[in-house]
Design an enzyme around this catalytic site. Structure first.
Site, mmCIF file in Angstrom:
data_model
loop_
_atom_site.group_PDB
_atom_site.id
_atom_site.type_symbol
_atom_site.label_atom_id
_atom_site.label_comp_id
_atom_site.label_asym_id
_atom_site.label_seq_id
_atom_site.Cartn_x
_atom_site.Cartn_y
_atom_site.Cartn_z
ATOM 1 C CG HIS A 12 -1.904 -1.033 1.098
ATOM 2 N ND1 HIS A 12 -3.117 -0.947 0.410
ATOM 3 C CD2 HIS A 12 -2.085 -2.296 1.510
ATOM 4 C CE1 HIS A 12 -4.007 -1.756 0.519
ATOM 5 N NE2 HIS A 12 -3.279 -3.057 1.273
ATOM 6 C CG ASP A 18 0.390 9.294 0.032
ATOM 7 O OD1 ASP A 18 0.450 8.084 0.675
ATOM 8 O OD2 ASP A 18 -0.278 10.489 0.449
#
Length: 465
Positions: A158, A366
């Site tokens: 993730h 991110d």
């Protein structure tokens, strides 16, 4: 989603999040899959115990069976606070200057994963699909294989995967990557992260990659997939229309006293670019004195990992920066930054997003960033706001109709703010429509089905020999 007739799903992650009103989209999707197909969500309870026993706490929450274990203090210090959050997290977010390489951290990380493997193994039935989540669990696939598990095992990352030369600074890099080859399927949010992984395997392990992103190295074969996670777009749009969101929307708009609201919502973390965001906003205030008192930046930043020194430092830095900017620019009837160090329920956040004419999402790095997608889903289709998004968020690969910026450049952030605030309704609406189409089509259930279908299709590698 069609699993085999007897297939259950075994989800394994650091923390288990079934049930409860504050669930994010990922927890909602995984819970829905477990309800539909049966199975277990396994992980750390979040609790500390004097000595690890392997005792499993079973619960049934909203139709989902959870199985959690308590960890002892040394495991929490070395595995979670240490290797996961002081070594891997900064390194994988390109902050090599903050990464701490301690042999005890690596040892604790390995020990905790061995304990997870020992504990979860008896719960897995022969036809189950096993799906391991995120950087806390890199070695788990190899540990399960070494204990004889022959099932299909998938892994999803993730967070970003760093470039080869950056990863090479990690003393255990080769061991970590070789362990990942024990999985049958590895998922990444973007093709960039996927290719960075391939680069390391090819250049450091002599691996080969075919046209279908099947990697062969060290006598094992693993399929890779780029599979961007989404949100439950319909659910979030409904939240934005709820009574609680509407009340929050009115309250926030009234408090702005006719001024245009700019919003940022981020966990307090150095990867989120909050310091750089404040400096970009300060640049805007300086360069556009005529518009200064027409805008307010509301930055919501709930603290996280407060026991880690680098998080204490960023909190102190941001409080000082916000105070300095407010001191330099505020008037008797206006404060340019409202900086709030607490979290809010998702329905209230939906109301805040809808009240804001600009969503400022500018992480330095991110894996994905779901706030960007939530901001889009919460907008009024008749009068949508503008999303300003970092080029270095995984979401930028899909969300090209946002105003993309280099978050390190105060000038680019300032220019994007000026452009967003002046953007005519027709352009705002067209950009939002295209963004919303992508958010709705590639939602979290799309992600779930794409990954689990691919995992069902692989031929399991079987246990290590």
């Amino acid at each position: 989603m069609e699993f085999g007739a007897m297939s259950r799903l075994i989800v394994i992650s650091n923390r288990v999040s079934a049930g409860g009103g504050a669930q994010g989209g990922l927890a909602v999707a995984l819970s829905a899959a477990l309800r539909e197909h049966g199975g277990i969500w396994f992980g750390w309870s979040g609790n500390e115990i004097a000595e690890f026993t392997g005792h499993i706490n079973f619960e049934r929450i909203d139709g989902v069976t959870t199985a959690t274990v308590d960890l002892e203090e040394q495991d929490i210090d070395e595995y979670y606070n240490g290797y996961a959050n002081r070594t891997l997290w900064p390194l994988f977010h390109y902050r090599i200057d903050l990464a701490e390489y301690e042999r005890s951290f690596a040892g604790g990380y390995q020990r905790a994963n061995e304990r997870f493997a020992d504990t979860v193994l008896p719960l897995i039935e022969p036809d189950d699909l096993v799906w391991v989540q995120d950087y806390h669990m890199f070695p788990l696939g190899r540990e399960l294989r070494e204990r004889g598990l022959a099932n299909r095992i998938g892994f999803f990352l993730h967070i970003p995967w760093p470039p080869r030369r950056l990863l090479a600074t990690l003393p255990e890099a080769r061991q970590l990557v070789e362990g990942l080859l024990s999985y049958d399927l590895i998922g990444f949010h973007t093709d960039e992260w996927l290719q960075s992984f391939c680069d390391y395997v090819r250049d450091e392990l002599g691996g080969t990659q075919d046209a279908d992103n099947v990697l062969t190295a060290c006598g094992r074969t693993v399929r890779l997939i780029a599979c961007p996670v989404g949100i439950d777009a319909a659910e979030f749009a409904a939240l934005a229309a709820s009574d609680k969101a509407h009340a929050t929307h009115l309250r926030v708009r009234e408090s702005a006293v006719g001024r245009t609201l700019i919003v940022g919502v981020d966990r307090l973390d150095y990867s989120k670019g909050l310091e750089e965001r404040f400096r970009g906003y300060e640049r805007f205030l300086t360069e556009h004195p005529g518009e200064r008192k027409e805008v307010v930046l509301l930055q919501i930043a709930p603290p996280s990992r407060g026991s880690v020194d680098s998080y204490q430092r960023i909190r102190s830095t941001l409080e000082g920066l916000a105070g300095r900017i407010n001191g330099a620019h505020a008037a008797l009837d206006w404060v340019p930054i409202r900086y709030v160090n607490q979290g809010y329920p998702r329905d209230m956040l939906a109301g805040v997003y809808r009240a804001s004419k600009v969503g400022l999402v500018t992480p330095l790095r991110d894996g994905m960033n779901l706030v960007a997608k939530e901001y889009v889903a919460a907008q009024d289709p008749e009068d949508p706001g503008v999303l300003i998004l970092s080029r270095f968020a995984g979401a930028a690969e899909e969300m090209t109709d946002a105003l993309l910026v280099n978050p390190h450049s105060a000038e680019e952030i300032s220019d994007a703010l000026q452009r967003a605030l002046a953007m005519p309704l027709a352009e705002r609406t067209e950009r939002w429509r295209r963004l919303m189409q992508n958010v709705a089509e590639k939602d979290v259930m799309w992600w779930l089905k794409r990954f689990t279908d691919a995992l069902q299709d692989v031929v399991p590698a079987g246990p290590s020999r």
